[in-house]
Design an enzyme around this catalytic site. Sequence first.
Site, mmCIF file in Angstrom:
data_model
loop_
_atom_site.group_PDB
_atom_site.id
_atom_site.type_symbol
_atom_site.label_atom_id
_atom_site.label_comp_id
_atom_site.label_asym_id
_atom_site.label_seq_id
_atom_site.Cartn_x
_atom_site.Cartn_y
_atom_site.Cartn_z
ATOM 1 N N GLN A 1 14.433 -25.388 28.138
ATOM 2 C CA GLN A 1 13.975 -24.803 27.576
ATOM 3 C C GLN A 1 14.216 -23.103 27.492
ATOM 4 O O GLN A 1 14.341 -22.383 27.101
ATOM 5 C CB GLN A 1 12.541 -24.138 27.880
ATOM 6 C CG GLN A 1 11.426 -25.591 27.431
ATOM 7 C CD GLN A 1 9.884 -24.907 28.168
ATOM 8 O OE1 GLN A 1 10.118 -24.901 29.034
ATOM 9 N NE2 GLN A 1 8.874 -25.410 27.440
ATOM 10 N N HIS B 1 -7.714 19.339 -1.999
ATOM 11 C CA HIS B 1 -6.490 18.856 -1.474
ATOM 12 C C HIS B 1 -6.383 19.277 -2.921
ATOM 13 O O HIS B 1 -4.797 19.457 -3.703
ATOM 14 C CB HIS B 1 -6.163 17.752 -1.194
ATOM 15 C CG HIS B 1 -5.949 18.370 0.503
ATOM 16 N ND1 HIS B 1 -5.517 19.053 1.143
ATOM 17 C CD2 HIS B 1 -6.318 16.973 1.523
ATOM 18 C CE1 HIS B 1 -5.909 18.313 2.966
ATOM 19 N NE2 HIS B 1 -6.265 17.360 2.798
ATOM 20 N N ILE C 1 14.291 -30.060 31.711
ATOM 21 C CA ILE C 1 13.006 -29.847 30.771
ATOM 22 C C ILE C 1 13.061 -27.868 30.938
ATOM 23 O O ILE C 1 13.260 -27.402 29.445
ATOM 24 C CB ILE C 1 11.801 -30.128 30.324
ATOM 25 C CG1 ILE C 1 11.754 -31.184 30.132
ATOM 26 C CG2 ILE C 1 11.243 -28.765 29.914
ATOM 27 C CD1 ILE C 1 10.398 -31.887 30.247
ATOM 28 N N HIS D 1 -14.016 17.628 -0.266
ATOM 29 C CA HIS D 1 -11.881 17.237 0.963
ATOM 30 C C HIS D 1 -10.922 16.566 0.414
ATOM 31 O O HIS D 1 -10.552 17.827 -0.127
ATOM 32 C CB HIS D 1 -12.509 16.573 1.920
ATOM 33 C CG HIS D 1 -11.353 16.776 2.980
ATOM 34 N ND1 HIS D 1 -10.915 17.092 4.082
ATOM 35 C CD2 HIS D 1 -9.847 16.504 3.112
ATOM 36 C CE1 HIS D 1 -9.988 17.698 4.989
ATOM 37 N NE2 HIS D 1 -9.672 16.936 4.060
ATOM 38 N N GLU D 2 -11.252 15.453 -0.289
ATOM 39 C CA GLU D 2 -9.530 15.374 -1.071
ATOM 40 C C GLU D 2 -9.799 16.145 -2.317
ATOM 41 O O GLU D 2 -8.613 16.900 -2.734
ATOM 42 C CB GLU D 2 -10.027 13.677 -1.168
ATOM 43 C CG GLU D 2 -9.806 13.344 -0.652
ATOM 44 C CD GLU D 2 -8.394 13.438 0.688
ATOM 45 O OE1 GLU D 2 -7.599 13.436 0.070
ATOM 46 O OE2 GLU D 2 -8.732 13.366 2.194
ATOM 47 N N ASP E 1 -5.590 17.901 8.606
ATOM 48 C CA ASP E 1 -4.104 18.960 7.890
ATOM 49 C C ASP E 1 -3.982 19.893 8.969
ATOM 50 O O ASP E 1 -3.226 20.571 8.878
ATOM 51 C CB ASP E 1 -5.220 19.578 7.084
ATOM 52 C CG ASP E 1 -6.220 18.103 6.073
ATOM 53 O OD1 ASP E 1 -5.079 16.885 5.945
ATOM 54 O OD2 ASP E 1 -6.386 17.550 5.220
ATOM 55 N N PHE F 1 11.773 -32.714 34.992
ATOM 56 C CA PHE F 1 10.908 -31.472 34.856
ATOM 57 C C PHE F 1 12.047 -30.706 35.137
ATOM 58 O O PHE F 1 11.786 -29.985 33.645
ATOM 59 C CB PHE F 1 10.122 -31.218 35.329
ATOM 60 C CG PHE F 1 8.689 -31.317 35.643
ATOM 61 C CD1 PHE F 1 7.825 -30.093 35.139
ATOM 62 C CD2 PHE F 1 8.119 -32.451 34.896
ATOM 63 C CE1 PHE F 1 6.805 -29.814 34.670
ATOM 64 C CE2 PHE F 1 6.258 -32.444 35.261
ATOM 65 C CZ PHE F 1 5.968 -31.756 34.110
#
Length: 643
Positions: free
Chosen positions: A149, A442, A145, A438-439, A514, A142
């Site tokens: 690791q 713009h 190992i 809205h768009e 915005d 153990f």
Amino acid sequence: MKRVNIFKIVSIILVIIAIGLVIALMLGAFDGTQEITYDEFLQKLQQGEISAVYFSGNFKMSILFKGSEIPADKFPDRVDAYCQISSRTLASDDILRLCKVDEAGAPENANLPKMIFDDPSSGSIWTSLLPMILALVVGGIFFFIILRQNAGANNKAMSFGNTKAQMTKNIKVRFNDVAGAEEEKAELQEIVEFLKHPQKYTDVGAKIPRGVLLVGPPGTGKTLFAKAVAGEANVPFFSISGSDFVEMFVGVGASRVRDLFLQAKRNMPCIVFIDEIDAVGRHRGAGLGGGNDEREQTLNQLLVQMDGFETGDGIIVMAATNRADILDPALLRPGRFDRQIYVNVPDVKGREAILKVHSRNKPLAGDIDFKTIARITTGFTGADLANLLNEAAILAARANRKVIIMEDILEGINKVIMGPQKKSRVVTATDKRITAYHESGHAIVAKVLENCDDVQEVSIIPRGMAAGYTLTRPKNEDSHYTKAELNDTIAMMLGGRAAEEIVIKDVTTGASNDIQRASSLARRMVTEWGMSDLGCLYLGGDQEVFVGKSWGTHSNNSEEMNSKIDNHVKTIIDDNYKRAIEILTTYHGVMDEMVKLLFEKETIYKEEVDKLFEGVPAEKILSDAKGVTEKKEDDEIPPEGKR
Ligand code: ADP
Ligand code: MG
Ligand code: ZN
């Protein structure tokens, strides 16, 4: 680090103990034979029920009963029962006494069992120690190992007990891998030369900077640059992140700094790279309420260490930050980070070069033109561009294409800008209508005002946090903005809200981003760029003050000046909002058509916007588009007419 080690060792010991216990239990439990107490044994002995006993080891006795199913010659390989004893001498004495053996050794009664003694010093002890030995072996495995690791985690890099620094030798990154940024490269080339031939410089008394600070926004390649310097000079590269220094325990950070430099001194010439140095190098004494001892100690240690070696030694400390302004001035003093190199967001040429570097091993279709891509990715950093090409490759793979086509790249750009497209998000008709107006607001303001960027794409498909978007591309690559351009930009930002007010006669929360952007632009016009009646005065002067864990701002301006600034900002916003309203009222008809088109197509492009402005109604644009596609489909019908 020490804390972690102790924790690990304790847990390993616990595991070993647990395994030992389990094995001991298993050996007992799976033996299958019954255990009897010594009293029971003596009782059975007197009753003459014992046929033979076998002493294995000093403390265990195996028993064969009379009339047992086990043949006598199989004993003691197979036994009926066993019994724990305190010693074989005592037990054998008891047996002999109870069976009344006379001096000559002949038993007085026939109950005397056959007694077999094995050699207690050999196998017997071995068997009684077996569980422990097994436990040790398993525990050892153990441990091994876990060690492996740990080593695996820092693959290729060595880790040191006390530093979190990683040392990497043979760095593969070269200046070739860093595209664009030619000025930065030239400056760093000097450092490379010095690391390669320190003698040449010290001989003529040239002063080489001890520390180089790379300053620039995230993703512009600062870390990459530091590695490239180490790679070009072919020296070891020690890297640590500022946040690694900041630990729970006072003194850990300082000791890490000390160890880091100790390691570096053993590996001269080399580069020590401190990423995100602002985590530790923040202005001392700016905080309120204390609690920064640890950071200060770490910073002090860093200063001590930087003063502690000679420039001729061959250690160059590089550091990266995106906030040079909040660094402690002591760090920037001569002999420390006295060289600052600004790593900028790349320009068109730089972007083109970066795209080339990152497409080296990606199959591209012939129609892909880096110049065009570079032109429409204003503001992208190196990391953004790398990400863009990766997104495009993913899109191509998803479509089972062997090469990346221009469409993948364009989609990739949108993805990088706004996060992944969300086609699945449910949009109600009301939402869709509001978003479309809205768009359109713009887009129309941008189209009408001559200083605004070109409208490329208007869409009501939600992406990321936004319900829709209007994509614009700058008409030129100027890095300066005029006052007129800024005003037009603010009007365009407010166009969305203006459209909502005109058409829906009410306003929604959709415009919050915005409004924020427009306000901040207006404020900078007044306070930083001297574009208001207040004159060419720098009025920013906000000082960041460390308040506990967060930053507050403290203004240098008088109350009176601040209220004047606010008034001017408000005037800019109000004027431009009025302009947006006026434009949209004039072009109300175009806006309605654009909304119709958006409802049908969800995304419209530059050509369609142009047509709308030429007065072509939405229906006509739609039917024209349909005609084109139908004609195309007709062409595709095979001569035989089978479909
Ligand atoms: P920073 O440290 O400034 O935040 P990084 O050095 O970590 O940025 O850059 C992230 C990634 O972006 C790099 O690994 C690289 O792939 C890419 N990149 C950034 N700038 C450039 C550049 N000038 N040339 C090539 N790739 C770059
Ligand atoms: Mg970095
Ligand atoms: Zn908007």
